[in-house]
Design a protein around this motif. Sequence first.
Motif, mmCIF file in Angstrom:
data_model
loop_
_atom_site.group_PDB
_atom_site.id
_atom_site.type_symbol
_atom_site.label_atom_id
_atom_site.label_comp_id
_atom_site.label_asym_id
_atom_site.label_seq_id
_atom_site.Cartn_x
_atom_site.Cartn_y
_atom_site.Cartn_z
ATOM 1 N N LYS A 15 62.871 -19.052 65.507
ATOM 2 C CA LYS A 15 62.804 -20.408 64.946
ATOM 3 C C LYS A 15 62.029 -20.451 63.631
ATOM 4 C CE LYS A 15 63.216 -22.673 69.379
ATOM 5 N NZ LYS A 15 62.664 -23.672 70.311
ATOM 6 N N THR A 16 61.559 -19.301 63.180
ATOM 7 C CA THR A 16 60.719 -19.225 61.984
ATOM 8 C C THR A 16 61.524 -18.736 60.790
ATOM 9 O OG1 THR A 16 58.809 -18.704 63.368
ATOM 10 C CG2 THR A 16 58.622 -18.173 61.034
ATOM 11 N N PHE A 17 61.293 -19.355 59.643
ATOM 12 C CA PHE A 17 61.910 -18.920 58.391
ATOM 13 C C PHE A 17 60.917 -18.009 57.667
ATOM 14 C CE2 PHE A 17 64.137 -22.769 59.443
ATOM 15 C CZ PHE A 17 65.457 -22.446 59.160
ATOM 16 N N VAL A 18 61.416 -16.884 57.164
ATOM 17 C CA VAL A 18 60.587 -15.914 56.452
ATOM 18 C C VAL A 18 61.076 -15.822 55.015
ATOM 19 C CG1 VAL A 18 59.829 -13.512 56.329
ATOM 20 C CG2 VAL A 18 60.188 -14.596 58.563
ATOM 21 N N ALA A 19 60.161 -15.954 54.064
ATOM 22 C CA ALA A 19 60.468 -15.779 52.645
ATOM 23 C C ALA A 19 59.827 -14.468 52.205
ATOM 24 C CB ALA A 19 59.927 -16.941 51.829
ATOM 25 N N TYR A 20 60.607 -13.635 51.518
ATOM 26 C CA TYR A 20 60.169 -12.285 51.157
ATOM 27 C C TYR A 20 60.422 -12.017 49.680
ATOM 28 C CZ TYR A 20 60.232 -7.153 51.062
ATOM 29 O OH TYR A 20 60.005 -5.843 50.758
ATOM 30 N N CYS A 21 59.445 -11.410 49.025
ATOM 31 C CA CYS A 21 59.573 -10.987 47.632
ATOM 32 C C CYS A 21 59.619 -9.462 47.625
ATOM 33 C CB CYS A 21 58.382 -11.481 46.814
ATOM 34 S SG CYS A 21 58.351 -10.824 45.139
ATOM 35 N N PRO A 22 60.816 -8.867 47.395
ATOM 36 C CA PRO A 22 60.918 -7.406 47.467
ATOM 37 C C PRO A 22 60.126 -6.668 46.399
ATOM 38 C CG PRO A 22 62.995 -8.379 46.744
ATOM 39 C CD PRO A 22 62.094 -9.504 47.130
ATOM 40 N N GLU A 23 60.015 -7.218 45.196
ATOM 41 C CA GLU A 23 59.290 -6.514 44.123
ATOM 42 C C GLU A 23 57.819 -6.323 44.476
ATOM 43 O OE1 GLU A 23 62.584 -8.905 42.319
ATOM 44 O OE2 GLU A 23 60.805 -9.501 43.437
ATOM 45 N N LEU A 24 57.204 -7.340 45.065
ATOM 46 C CA LEU A 24 55.782 -7.277 45.390
ATOM 47 C C LEU A 24 55.539 -6.880 46.840
ATOM 48 C CD1 LEU A 24 54.687 -10.550 43.563
ATOM 49 C CD2 LEU A 24 54.378 -8.199 42.764
ATOM 50 N N ASP A 25 56.600 -6.776 47.625
ATOM 51 C CA ASP A 25 56.520 -6.477 49.052
ATOM 52 C C ASP A 25 55.577 -7.447 49.761
ATOM 53 O OD1 ASP A 25 57.276 -5.182 51.376
ATOM 54 O OD2 ASP A 25 55.740 -3.626 51.193
ATOM 55 N N SER A 27 55.420 -11.294 51.898
ATOM 56 C CA SER A 27 56.219 -12.281 52.615
ATOM 57 C C SER A 27 55.303 -13.340 53.200
ATOM 58 C CB SER A 27 57.034 -11.623 53.721
ATOM 59 O OG SER A 27 56.184 -11.044 54.683
ATOM 60 N N SER A 28 55.923 -14.450 53.576
ATOM 61 C CA SER A 28 55.229 -15.516 54.269
ATOM 62 C C SER A 28 56.262 -16.247 55.093
ATOM 63 C CB SER A 28 54.535 -16.454 53.280
ATOM 64 O OG SER A 28 53.615 -17.275 53.973
ATOM 65 N N CYS A 29 55.826 -17.207 55.886
ATOM 66 C CA CYS A 29 56.775 -17.881 56.766
ATOM 67 C C CYS A 29 56.441 -19.358 56.890
ATOM 68 C CB CYS A 29 56.790 -17.217 58.137
ATOM 69 S SG CYS A 29 55.207 -17.269 58.988
ATOM 70 N N GLY A 30 57.385 -20.085 57.497
ATOM 71 C CA GLY A 30 57.206 -21.506 57.719
ATOM 72 C C GLY A 30 58.223 -22.020 58.712
ATOM 73 N N ASN A 31 58.088 -23.302 59.029
ATOM 74 C CA ASN A 31 58.982 -23.943 59.982
ATOM 75 C C ASN A 31 60.284 -24.414 59.355
ATOM 76 O OD1 ASN A 31 57.157 -23.620 62.128
ATOM 77 N ND2 ASN A 31 56.036 -25.435 61.492
ATOM 78 N N ILE A 33 62.923 -23.758 55.534
ATOM 79 C CA ILE A 33 63.152 -22.906 54.371
ATOM 80 C C ILE A 33 62.185 -23.279 53.256
ATOM 81 C CG2 ILE A 33 64.795 -22.342 52.532
ATOM 82 C CD1 ILE A 33 67.031 -22.661 54.640
ATOM 83 N N GLU A 34 62.066 -24.564 52.978
ATOM 84 C CA GLU A 34 61.179 -25.005 51.888
ATOM 85 C C GLU A 34 59.724 -24.643 52.155
ATOM 86 O OE1 GLU A 34 61.906 -25.936 48.836
ATOM 87 O OE2 GLU A 34 63.976 -25.579 49.447
ATOM 88 N N GLN A 35 59.270 -24.786 53.391
ATOM 89 C CA GLN A 35 57.889 -24.441 53.718
ATOM 90 C C GLN A 35 57.660 -22.940 53.556
ATOM 91 O OE1 GLN A 35 56.521 -24.888 57.796
ATOM 92 N NE2 GLN A 35 54.465 -25.420 57.067
ATOM 93 N N ALA A 36 58.609 -22.125 54.009
ATOM 94 C CA ALA A 36 58.474 -20.672 53.860
ATOM 95 C C ALA A 36 58.413 -20.291 52.384
ATOM 96 C CB ALA A 36 59.639 -19.966 54.547
ATOM 97 N N LYS A 37 59.268 -20.910 51.565
ATOM 98 C CA LYS A 37 59.267 -20.622 50.130
ATOM 99 C C LYS A 37 57.948 -21.030 49.479
ATOM 100 C CE LYS A 37 63.138 -21.865 48.048
ATOM 101 N NZ LYS A 37 64.403 -22.586 47.751
ATOM 102 N N GLU A 38 57.428 -22.192 49.838
ATOM 103 C CA GLU A 38 56.153 -22.642 49.263
ATOM 104 C C GLU A 38 55.003 -21.748 49.717
ATOM 105 O OE1 GLU A 38 53.618 -24.274 46.836
ATOM 106 O OE2 GLU A 38 55.762 -24.714 46.822
#
Length: 87
Positions: A15-25, A27-31, A33-38
């Motif tokens: 149920k968790t959205f994960v946002a990942y930046c491959p260049e910097l390796d 990530s973070s998560c949120g409830n 998509i927008e929360q994970a991105k922020e």
Amino acid sequence: MIKMNFDMIVFKEGKTFVAYCPELDLSSCGNSIEQAKEMLRTAIRLFLEEAETMGTLEEILSEIHYTVNHDGRYMPPKIIAAEEVSL
């Protein structure tokens, strides 16, 4: 704070959205998509601030092949292809 671009990939784990930046390796998560991105933006901002404070920011960005464009903005290496592969 430096100006920089980065890629962001968002996927779902349960149920968790994960946002990942491959260049910097990073990530973070949120409830959502927008929360994970922020949350990822915040994590990257904190990482960059700490690296800048420690005097290692330029070295880190150079090692991961960031370049500086004509406006002084750090640009990541370009992703050439992304695909799902099966073996």
